[in-house]
Every structure is written in structure tokens, then in C-alpha cells.
Design a protein around this motif. Structure first.
Motif, mmCIF file in Angstrom:
data_model
loop_
_atom_site.group_PDB
_atom_site.id
_atom_site.type_symbol
_atom_site.label_atom_id
_atom_site.label_comp_id
_atom_site.label_asym_id
_atom_site.label_seq_id
_atom_site.Cartn_x
_atom_site.Cartn_y
_atom_site.Cartn_z
ATOM 1 N N GLY A 91 -4.613 5.207 3.005
ATOM 2 C CA GLY A 91 -5.585 5.025 2.035
ATOM 3 C C GLY A 91 -5.761 6.547 1.156
ATOM 4 N N GLU A 92 -5.673 7.477 1.635
ATOM 5 C CA GLU A 92 -5.772 9.009 1.089
ATOM 6 C C GLU A 92 -4.354 9.010 0.262
ATOM 7 O OE1 GLU A 92 -8.411 11.295 4.180
ATOM 8 O OE2 GLU A 92 -6.465 10.970 4.795
ATOM 9 N N LEU A 93 -3.235 8.584 0.874
ATOM 10 C CA LEU A 93 -1.717 8.558 -0.031
ATOM 11 C C LEU A 93 -1.848 7.715 -1.143
ATOM 12 C CD1 LEU A 93 0.581 8.843 2.971
ATOM 13 C CD2 LEU A 93 -0.172 10.738 1.336
ATOM 14 N N ILE A 94 -2.640 6.438 -1.007
ATOM 15 C CA ILE A 94 -2.725 5.632 -2.335
ATOM 16 C C ILE A 94 -3.736 6.311 -3.264
ATOM 17 C CG2 ILE A 94 -3.940 3.480 -3.153
ATOM 18 C CD1 ILE A 94 -2.980 2.328 -0.592
ATOM 19 N N THR A 95 -4.690 7.180 -2.981
ATOM 20 C CA THR A 95 -5.424 7.905 -3.895
ATOM 21 C C THR A 95 -4.654 9.023 -4.741
ATOM 22 O OG1 THR A 95 -7.569 7.373 -2.793
ATOM 23 C CG2 THR A 95 -7.296 9.476 -4.195
ATOM 24 N N GLU A 101 0.238 10.330 -13.552
ATOM 25 C CA GLU A 101 0.497 10.032 -14.945
ATOM 26 C C GLU A 101 1.220 8.698 -15.131
ATOM 27 O OE1 GLU A 101 1.072 13.019 -17.655
ATOM 28 O OE2 GLU A 101 -0.354 14.465 -16.487
ATOM 29 N N ASP A 102 0.699 7.735 -16.032
ATOM 30 C CA ASP A 102 1.614 6.645 -16.240
ATOM 31 C C ASP A 102 2.913 6.871 -17.154
ATOM 32 O OD1 ASP A 102 0.127 4.903 -15.148
ATOM 33 O OD2 ASP A 102 -1.463 4.652 -16.848
ATOM 34 N N ALA A 103 3.175 8.175 -17.519
ATOM 35 C CA ALA A 103 4.397 8.265 -18.195
ATOM 36 C C ALA A 103 5.386 8.683 -17.372
ATOM 37 C CB ALA A 103 4.119 9.721 -18.972
ATOM 38 N N VAL A 104 5.095 8.714 -15.905
ATOM 39 C CA VAL A 104 5.957 8.961 -14.842
ATOM 40 C C VAL A 104 6.424 7.568 -14.455
ATOM 41 C CG1 VAL A 104 6.360 10.039 -12.458
ATOM 42 C CG2 VAL A 104 5.027 11.428 -14.294
ATOM 43 N N ARG A 105 7.768 7.442 -14.300
ATOM 44 C CA ARG A 105 8.471 6.127 -13.748
ATOM 45 C C ARG A 105 8.622 6.093 -12.321
ATOM 46 N NH1 ARG A 105 13.346 3.563 -13.744
ATOM 47 N NH2 ARG A 105 13.007 1.549 -13.520
ATOM 48 N N GLU A 106 8.998 7.173 -11.968
ATOM 49 C CA GLU A 106 9.714 7.361 -10.437
ATOM 50 C C GLU A 106 9.127 8.639 -9.713
ATOM 51 O OE1 GLU A 106 14.073 5.441 -10.832
ATOM 52 O OE2 GLU A 106 13.990 7.301 -10.161
ATOM 53 N N VAL A 107 8.494 8.394 -8.631
ATOM 54 C CA VAL A 107 7.842 9.542 -7.660
ATOM 55 C C VAL A 107 8.493 9.549 -6.436
ATOM 56 C CG1 VAL A 107 5.733 10.111 -6.502
ATOM 57 C CG2 VAL A 107 5.591 9.107 -9.163
ATOM 58 N N ILE A 108 8.456 10.544 -5.810
ATOM 59 C CA ILE A 108 9.030 10.920 -4.474
ATOM 60 C C ILE A 108 7.707 11.454 -3.764
ATOM 61 C CG2 ILE A 108 10.343 12.691 -4.855
ATOM 62 C CD1 ILE A 108 12.395 11.981 -2.224
ATOM 63 N N LEU A 109 7.138 11.041 -2.504
ATOM 64 C CA LEU A 109 6.297 11.357 -1.902
ATOM 65 C C LEU A 109 6.706 11.898 -0.449
ATOM 66 C CD1 LEU A 109 3.251 11.892 -1.419
ATOM 67 C CD2 LEU A 109 2.792 9.351 -0.649
ATOM 68 N N GLY A 115 1.263 8.302 8.401
ATOM 69 C CA GLY A 115 0.569 8.111 7.083
ATOM 70 C C GLY A 115 1.672 7.420 6.002
ATOM 71 N N ILE A 116 2.935 7.946 6.111
ATOM 72 C CA ILE A 116 3.996 7.575 5.213
ATOM 73 C C ILE A 116 4.459 5.814 5.640
ATOM 74 C CG2 ILE A 116 6.525 7.770 4.826
ATOM 75 C CD1 ILE A 116 4.689 9.607 3.300
ATOM 76 N N HIS A 117 4.648 5.678 6.954
ATOM 77 C CA HIS A 117 5.111 4.693 7.724
ATOM 78 C C HIS A 117 4.097 3.558 7.294
ATOM 79 C CE1 HIS A 117 6.565 2.061 11.115
ATOM 80 N NE2 HIS A 117 6.897 1.409 10.020
ATOM 81 N N GLY A 118 2.688 3.984 7.446
ATOM 82 C CA GLY A 118 1.504 3.037 7.332
ATOM 83 C C GLY A 118 1.569 2.603 5.648
ATOM 84 N N LEU A 119 1.640 3.495 4.970
ATOM 85 C CA LEU A 119 1.786 3.272 3.517
ATOM 86 C C LEU A 119 2.860 2.411 3.035
ATOM 87 C CD1 LEU A 119 0.503 4.029 0.823
ATOM 88 C CD2 LEU A 119 2.071 5.823 0.598
ATOM 89 N N SER A 156 -3.032 0.948 -10.483
ATOM 90 C CA SER A 156 -3.108 -0.359 -9.911
ATOM 91 C C SER A 156 -2.308 -0.487 -8.603
ATOM 92 C CB SER A 156 -2.268 -1.257 -10.826
ATOM 93 O OG SER A 156 -0.808 -1.204 -10.648
ATOM 94 N N VAL A 157 -1.669 0.670 -7.973
ATOM 95 C CA VAL A 157 -1.157 0.648 -6.764
ATOM 96 C C VAL A 157 -2.223 0.715 -5.384
ATOM 97 C CG1 VAL A 157 0.101 2.075 -5.021
ATOM 98 C CG2 VAL A 157 0.793 2.086 -7.302
#
Length: 170
Positions: A91-95, A101-109, A115-119, A156-157
Motif C-alpha cells: 500500500g505504501e508503494l502504491i502511494t 507525474e503523468d508525463a512519465v511512461r515507464e518507471v522502475i521501482l 513489499g515488492i513481491h506483495g505489490l 489510477s494504480v
């Protein structure tokens, strides 16, 4: 960029860490982690996945993983070291993702288990058969990556809004 265009996120668990007598936040990578991290970056490059933004935990093992993986990409993305990613729940990672920003198309976390597996699990509504099978069989070992797509804005994620396209682990 229109919010109607799909967004792609890569969820990367840090590479294998060592267990020296230091606080958890300061644990460095083990030899295996230093070998696996560049391989992970190379896999992203060969798949044509080129994040524009990297959101990385402030923990030493995550920073070192990213430092070794990023040079394998054709272009190094903007990197933000965010202390909220350390020991974060899904949930914290979703936040954190909702703030992109919506201008960004691809993100790496770049973060930690569980947390990562759960996400990856809670975001996934649908999946490519091989990716879903591999994640179910392998769990989410160090240096593993799940690649997911979402339609709409980053705001919307939420659980059940993503499609798992790839799962990779060294």
C-alpha cells in the motif's frame, strides 16, 4: 503524454545482500549481488524496457543494485532515492507510484521484499501465461523483476489494475 496511453512499471527486488555487523539499512551487496545486478540491467535493455524514472529505496543494497544495473541501459533515467520505499508495504508503494507525474511512461521501482513481491501480486489482475507461471514458481528472489502495465494515469494504480507481462530472475 495522454493518460489513456498504457504505463509500464518494473518492480525490482535488490540484488543479494551480505550480512555484516551493520544496521539493516546499511547492508551492502554480497559478491553474488554484485554479479547479478548488472545482469538484471542487461535484461531490461535486451527487452527494450527503458524506464524514464527510477524510484529507489535509500538502503545501501538498493542503491548499489541500481548503481550496477543502470549503466546497462542505453539511457540512465532520472533517479529519486525515496526513504518511503525502505521497508514499505504494498500500500505504501502504491502511494509512491500514485505520485509519479503523468508525463512519465515507464518507471522502475527498486525495493525490498516482502513489499515488492506483495505489490506485484496485488496489482496483477491479468498476466501473460509464462510470466504468471514463473512468478508463482520462483517467488521473488533477489534481483527478480516483474514488469507490469497499467492503463490510465499513475494516480489510477491500485490493486487489480495491472497486467503482468514479464517476470525475470537470474
Amino acid at each position: 503524454m495522454s493518460v489513456d496511453q498504457p504505463r509500464r512499471m518494473v518492480l525490482l527486488r535488490h540484488a543479494k545482500a551480505d550480512w555484516p555487523d551493520v544496521p539493516d539499512h546499511e547492508r551492502p551487496l554480497a559478491d553474488r549481488g554484485r554479479k547479478d545486478a548488472p545482469v538484471a540491467g542487461g535484461w531490461l535493455a535486451t527487452q527494450g524496457i527503458h524506464p524514464e524514472l527510477a524510484l529507489c529505496s535509500t538502503a545501501a543494497r538498493c542503491r548499489e543494485t541500481w548503481k550496477l544495473a543502470a549503466p546497462q541501459l542505453p539511457h540512465r533515467p532520472k533517479t529519486v532515492y525515496d526513504e518511503r520505499v525502505y521497508e514499505a508495504t504494498p500500500g505504501e508503494l502504491i502511494t509512491v507510484l500514485n505520485e509519479v507525474e503523468d508525463a512519465v511512461r515507464e518507471v522502475i521501482l527498486i525495493g525490498h521484499n516482502p513489499g515488492i513481491h506483495g505489490l506485484a501480486e496485488i496489482l496483477t489482475a491479468t498476466f501473460d501465461e509464462d510470466a504468471g507461471r514463473l512468478m508463482a514458481e520462483r517467488g521473488f528472489p533477489t534481483s527478480a523483476m516483474a514488469v507490469l502495465t497499467v492503463n490510465g494515469s499513475w494516480k489510477s494504480v491500485e490493486p487489480g489494475t495491472a497486467h503482468l507481462t514479464h517476470f525475470w530472475a537470474p
